[in-house]
Design an enzyme around this catalytic site. Structure first.
Site, PDB file in Angstrom:
ATOM      1  N   ASP A  25       0.825  -1.202   0.000  1.00 31.46           N
ATOM      2  CA  ASP A  25       0.000   0.000   0.000  1.00 31.46           C
ATOM      3  C   ASP A  25       0.864   1.259   0.000  1.00 31.46           C
ATOM      4  OD1 ASP A  25       0.927   0.153   2.653  1.00 31.46           O
ATOM      5  OD2 ASP A  25      -0.847  -0.841   3.446  1.00 31.46           O
ATOM      6  N   SER A  26       0.337   2.348   0.558  1.00 31.13           N
ATOM      7  CA  SER A  26       1.030   3.635   0.503  1.00 31.13           C
ATOM      8  C   SER A  26       2.328   3.657   1.290  1.00 31.13           C
ATOM      9  CB  SER A  26       0.113   4.748   1.023  1.00 31.13           C
ATOM     10  OG  SER A  26      -0.321   4.478   2.343  1.00 31.13           O
ATOM     11  N   THR A  27       2.528   2.712   2.196  1.00 26.79           N
ATOM     12  CA  THR A  27       3.785   2.654   2.933  1.00 26.79           C
ATOM     13  C   THR A  27       4.941   2.252   2.030  1.00 26.79           C
ATOM     14  OG1 THR A  27       3.305   0.366   3.603  1.00 26.79           O
ATOM     15  CG2 THR A  27       2.659   2.123   5.115  1.00 26.79           C
ATOM     16  N   HIS A  59       0.776   8.958   7.418  1.00 28.05           N
ATOM     17  CA  HIS A  59       2.064   8.345   7.095  1.00 28.05           C
ATOM     18  C   HIS A  59       3.232   8.889   7.903  1.00 28.05           C
ATOM     19  CE1 HIS A  59      -0.546   8.134   3.459  1.00 28.05           C
ATOM     20  NE2 HIS A  59      -0.175   6.860   3.536  1.00 28.05           N
TER      21      HIS A  59
END
Length: 367
Positions: free
Chosen positions: A40-42, A331
């Site tokens: 994902d966005s990580t 984040h």
């Protein structure tokens, strides 16, 4: 010695450990032929820039303010993310491999580049095919990322020939960081026990599909303390959501059991499982010992805790980004990502990564 001091000691010895790893274990580009990144966005380094109508993007200022030339790349960070930092520590890599959706727009160099690795991660994506679709419209779920890898695997086999390609893929690292969005999307309307069971079963199917495509070395990053991110504090009046944190803790336990079963059931599987929840909790409990002054607010954002909206050119922006745990409402900062990567790669003992750290996994030879 307390947990905070132990983890800080690990980080203070990173340079020495890097030297030892290179000399003793032989960790370099030749030993680790490629890194394939999913999630994902990580771990996203620009996949979502190529998705029409996607609402989960990070291609505007102030994203990338600490990346070379202050360039917003699609990373959900002020600079590099954890995937970047992991591969930088493991070998002759400057940063994460480029996104698959970028590489397929440059077919003249496609085969030469995919041999060294590809990043498939997509911000907002999850283990379930429908995760992220309601909020972000268009993301690439893990199942579709693995389908993209199948195309890569076919091209590598065509390029190198079957025996060499099989060895190349078996000795590559498969880094997976996923699960947070599935919990966000389902926590309020699915029984926790059923949700965890479904997530674990889905994860098992994805791992089996990767295994069938030649993957053998899996670096897994669990879900961190998503109940304490600025966006959740904004909604909960400054408090963490214990419900979300409980699911994140339970998810780690489920994945731990899954990986133990998976590695014993399929020949040649090796893995490292990073406990992102415990690593983050250590920072929340011992911020100054880990080099942070603010572990509550986002560096870039709006509203209380800068947790109301994503980072934009009109957002509040902190000046001392290295003092913050969180970059935006969801984040971590580049500094936090770097510390997480150092722990994943070099930590000893099972508190933060088990049954081996990522450097040992990377140096494992599959015959």
């Amino acid at each position: 010695m307390g947990k905070g001091r132990r983890l800080s000691l690990v980080w203070s010895l990173v340079k020495l450990l890097m030297i030892i790893s290179v000399v003793v274990l032989g960790i370099n580009g030749a030993e680790l032929p490629a890194v394939f990144i999913f999630g994902d966005s990580t771990a996203d380094v620009g996949t979502n820039n190529h998705l029409q109508g996607c609402l989960a993007t990070a291609n505007n200022r102030f994203y990338g303010i600490d990346y070379p030339f202050s360039k917003p790349t699609g990373r959900f960070s002020n600079g590099y993310n954890t995937a970047d930092e992991v591969v930088r520590l493991l070998g002759d890599f400057r940063e994460s491999p480029q996104p698959y959706l970028y590489l397929i727009t440059h077919m003249s160099s496609f085969k030469s580049k995919i041999v060294g690795g590809v990043n498939f991660a997509s911000g907002g994506a999850g283990l379930f095919d429908d995760t992220g679709k309601a909020n972000f419209k268009n993301v690439v779920p893990l199942g579709q990322q693995i389908q993209q890898f199948a195309a890569v695997q076919g091209n590598i086999t065509e390029l190198l020939g079957s025996p060499k390609a099989e060895n190349h893929l078996a000795n590559s690292l498969y880094l997976i960081s996923v699960g947070s969005n599935d919990i966000f999307d389902n926590a309020n309307h699915t029984n926790p026990i059923i949700l965890l069971s479904n997530l674990t079963n889905s994860y098992a199917n994805h791992l089996k599909n990767l295994y069938d495509l030649g993957a053998r070395k899996f670096g897994i990053v669990s879900v961190p303390n998503i109940g304490c991110i600025p966006a959740i504090r904004y909604l909960f009046g400054g408090n963490c959501s214990e419900g979300l944190n409980s699911l994140a803790r339970a998810f780690y336990t489920s994945v731990q059991g899954l990986m133990q079963n998976f590695s014993s059931s399929y020949n040649g599987v090796h893995y490292s499982l990073g406990n992102a929840f415990q690593m983050t909790q250590n920072i929340l409990d011992n911020p100054r010992a880990n080099g942070f002054k603010n572990v509550i607010d986002a560096c870039c954002g709006d509203g209380k805790f800068n947790g109301k909206n994503k980072c934009t050119p009109k957002s509040n922006l902190c000046l001392k980004r290295n003092e913050f745990l969180f970059w935006d409402w969801f984040h971590p900062t580049q500094k936090a990502s770097k510390l997480a990567a150092e722990t994943l790669v070099f930590a000893e003992g099972a508190e933060y990564v088990t049954p081996m750290n990522f450097s040992t996994l990377a140096a494992t030879v599959i015959n």
